[in-house]
Design a protein around this motif. Sequence first.
Motif, short mmCIF file in Angstrom:
data_model
loop_
_atom_site.label_atom_id
_atom_site.label_comp_id
_atom_site.label_asym_id
_atom_site.label_seq_id
_atom_site.Cartn_x
_atom_site.Cartn_y
_atom_site.Cartn_z
N ILE A 111 0.83 -1.21 0.00
CA ILE A 111 0.00 0.00 0.00
C ILE A 111 0.86 1.25 0.00
O ILE A 111 0.58 2.22 -0.70
N PHE A 112 1.94 1.20 0.78
CA PHE A 112 2.85 2.35 0.80
C PHE A 112 3.49 2.58 -0.56
O PHE A 112 3.55 3.70 -1.06
N VAL A 113 3.97 1.50 -1.16
CA VAL A 113 4.76 1.65 -2.37
C VAL A 113 3.94 2.15 -3.55
O VAL A 113 4.38 3.00 -4.31
N ILE A 114 2.70 1.65 -3.66
CA ILE A 114 1.92 2.01 -4.85
C ILE A 114 1.66 3.52 -4.91
O ILE A 114 1.59 4.12 -5.97
N SER A 115 1.59 4.13 -3.70
CA SER A 115 1.25 5.55 -3.67
C SER A 115 2.36 6.41 -4.24
O SER A 115 2.15 7.58 -4.57
N MET A 116 3.57 5.84 -4.36
CA MET A 116 4.65 6.66 -4.88
C MET A 116 4.40 7.09 -6.31
O MET A 116 5.03 8.01 -6.81
N LEU A 117 3.47 6.42 -6.97
CA LEU A 117 3.17 6.79 -8.35
C LEU A 117 1.97 7.72 -8.49
O LEU A 117 1.67 8.19 -9.57
N ILE A 118 1.25 7.95 -7.38
CA ILE A 118 0.07 8.82 -7.48
C ILE A 118 0.52 10.25 -7.74
O ILE A 118 1.30 10.80 -6.99
N PRO A 119 0.04 10.85 -8.85
CA PRO A 119 0.41 12.24 -9.09
C PRO A 119 -0.22 13.14 -8.03
O PRO A 119 -1.35 12.88 -7.60
#
Lengths: 278, 289, 416
Positions: A111-119
């Motif tokens: 969950i933490f990692v995926i957010s790194m791509l949220i603009p």
Amino acid sequence: MKRKLSSIFFITLLTIFMIIAALFTLSPILLAVMNSFKSNGEIYTNILSLPTKWSFDNYVTAFKNTNYLQSLFNTIWLVSLSLFGIVIVSSMAGYKLARTKTKLSKYIFGIFVISMLIPFHSIMIGLVKVSHDLHVQGHLWGLAIIYVGIGSPMAIFLYHGFTKNIPREIEEAALIDGCNQFTLFTKIVFPMLKPITATIVILNALWIWNDFLLPLLMITDKDKYTLLLSTKMLFGQYNSDWSKILAILILALLPVIIVYVFMQKYIVKGVSDGAIKS
Amino acid sequence: MRNSNKVLILFCLPAFLLYSIFVLYPALGGFWYSLTNWNGLNPTYDYVGLSNYLELLDDKVFITSLLFTAKYVLYMVVLQNVIALTLAIIIESLSKGKKVLRTIFFFPNMISMIVGGFIWMFIFTKVFPQLAEMFGIAILNESWIGNPEYSFYSILILSLWGSVGYLMIIYIAALQSIPGQLIEAAKIDGANKLQTIWHVVRPLIINSITIGIFVSLSTSFKVFDQVYSLTGGGPGRATQVVSMNIYMEAFAYQSRYGYASAKAIILFVTILLITGVQLFVMKRKEVEM
Amino acid sequence: MKKLFMVLLIAVMATTLSGCKNNDDDIREIELNVFMSFPRFQEQFEEYFELFSEKMLEEENIRVIINLEMPSSDTAQQLLQARLSSGDAPDIYTLHAIADIPSYYEAGYLLDLSDAEFVDSVYASVLESVTYDEKVLALPLESLAWGYLYNKDMFAEYGLTPPETLSEMEAVVATLNANGETAFELAFQESWIPQLMMALSLGGMINSEEPNFVENMNAGTGSYGDIDEVFGIIDLIMENGTDRPFETGGAAGSAAFANGEAAMWVQGPWMSGSILEVNPDMNIGLAPLPITNNADTTMINLSTSTSLGVSPSSENKDIAIKLVNFILDAEHSSALFEELKFNPLSSVHTYETFPWVDEAMSYVALGKAYLESALPNGVTDETAAMLQEYYAGTKTKQEVIDAIDAAWASAVALQN
């Protein structure tokens, strides 16, 4: 012998090329500095020459109008608070996530990692709304808390990667000696994370110092403006008087330049470590 | 619950709490708004299903900004990596001045692209015309901010200037991790410089190239500051990138926040898909080699 | 490094703490957030609000702290809407009387000010422009009578008078060109400036030859193609303007116009302050813009633009209303309005009007004027962007027409 000559020629060529490239890289800043000491009239006569008379008038005006010391201080305060928060919450989480081999830890990490791509633009309005409801908006400490929320995923990712390469033996020995989880972390683990902490501090300091949109949306009070905000606000006012604008821009860059001159070794190393580990 | 999970939750709680409030919740909120007709101004709004997404399909302005961004990303991915790698290789092959050069090339990365953009605006609008006059270089006398044909390249120059150093650092680190004996061995085998680079160095730094391309892709899709400070997306919307289109849709024009949220979701999915494919393909290549 | 950080942290905390002083007497302290899109008038308003704070302290024993936020004009509206939509409304904020009041009121962001003191002193014609749904919803700040600006001395030098038709304007341009002058100042960096050409020419058309235009557009049967005569004057301006318009912003345009780089500028008198700052001796003229060869379309635009509204969610409505009233304070208001070069709009204003206002009023007296009407939300922004692209050559005239038509249709669809 012939081979050596061509090699010298080659190296000289490369060196000249690199000098030109380096000059090109620095030229915008150099030109800006040079022209910021001129009167606006002189800019139009010869932009490439040194000022005939070095005048600090532009800087005096810029210093006053940007409320320089206050904005500088605000920015330092904001960056320090945010870094403090990011390092504490992310080192704890990143370390424990790496050491716990359960399904839950995989999910949390994911969950933490995926957010790194949220603009940023996808969360912008919701963020403003939530910060207002929680009364963190309009305060520098509130903005710092938000930076901790947004910045922690990347920091956790880096701490996670770093922890994986630390042997477990020391921790196991400490646990056998009767250390509890908390003292184990503060006394033994955290000091071992120091190299990656330095990297995280550098990367996040660069990001927060140079961030524009979030402070613009969150800070309403002029006395709490960051350096970048007061710079941007003045830019609109003076858009015909370039020598004044350049003085404002150079003042905004000055802290960065000073820090870079003295810390460039650590900064370059920090950035390089950060990139390799991700 | 297992004891280890309890401790894990305790350690993750502070980070997860802040992350949920300030990232996850607004992001999910954005997804929900994308299914509504909220105009950002009215306190009330209705659920409209997928109609925002359907409308996107023939929104010429959005599609144009998406294509413009794609063009920008393409140029950036290629140029950023080629320039960064070239600089890294040259710097590493020099015997003197390595550190100075590295420091200089990285310097623009320290600068906010808002301030950097304003400085370049000065270069494009004031320095270029004077240079053109002094040296008679016609191309410098074009309107680098006002003519969309040229302002694309202005944005590109600013972006490259501000970002190449970071990738260069990555590539330098990768080059330094190559064992010296390997290169020596290649030399003994009679390989010239280019052959050494291609056959020895390339396979060893392919991992870094994957990272470099990933960084280029994910950052250039989100580009905002550079365009905002240099052209503001103009003239008109000729240089408008996706993130700016979203920003304007939400806060200017008709302030249709629901619709803007749908665009933001599309941007997120696009980045996710493209970087996902890139990582998958390149990881497979790495394994093959 | 760590030590340094700690020292810094402590220093920072010490200074923040020492900033909190306690007031032992019973002075009430309140804060007002004021949002205004007037960065160029920052100092003037700060000083003026200082007067207000003094007055409040004296008369009511209240210490009013005013947080004045003045973002640049290109970000102001976006920022305000972000604040409003996230429930973070400033207590008092500026908005455009004609363009914004209806939608902001419908959304519930404007307090009814019908009973406020200022209402009695404002001229009836101006008050009408801030009245919607039979309620006074804002205090008018800028009341305008505008067309385009011209350099009176330059016109006199070549024996020119303001033209009344398009062909007369072409003759004026020809004379200027023949004398080596540039006819029009073009400052297109900020898109609202090229948009003024359309605002003026559209206003002229729908108040003379095309009275049904807005009705037809709303019904979906009209098109900007119906009034494509307006491109006559727009083309003329664009073809005879200064170079590099996209590198010239409002302030740079003012400076160029003040220095005589062009004879005319399609720009309102709200720029007179920054023009006179560069050249205090400039003789600014103001005339209605000719659109076609029918002199009836050549009219002055009367409108109210920037106004001050109060948010219903304000925690200190009474003080906020007092501040709004204070803007038209009998003792201080005249000096403020005169310094800002705003037109008098209330019986408390006693200063002499500016020459360009008198010139505009001479047209109004002849009936050559109209009241600006509101366009649907978003149409103005679309027009602004399209005119920039029209100049840049990335959009043709037909594409401009189609895009504005589409924006209008989508705005109408959203309203229903």
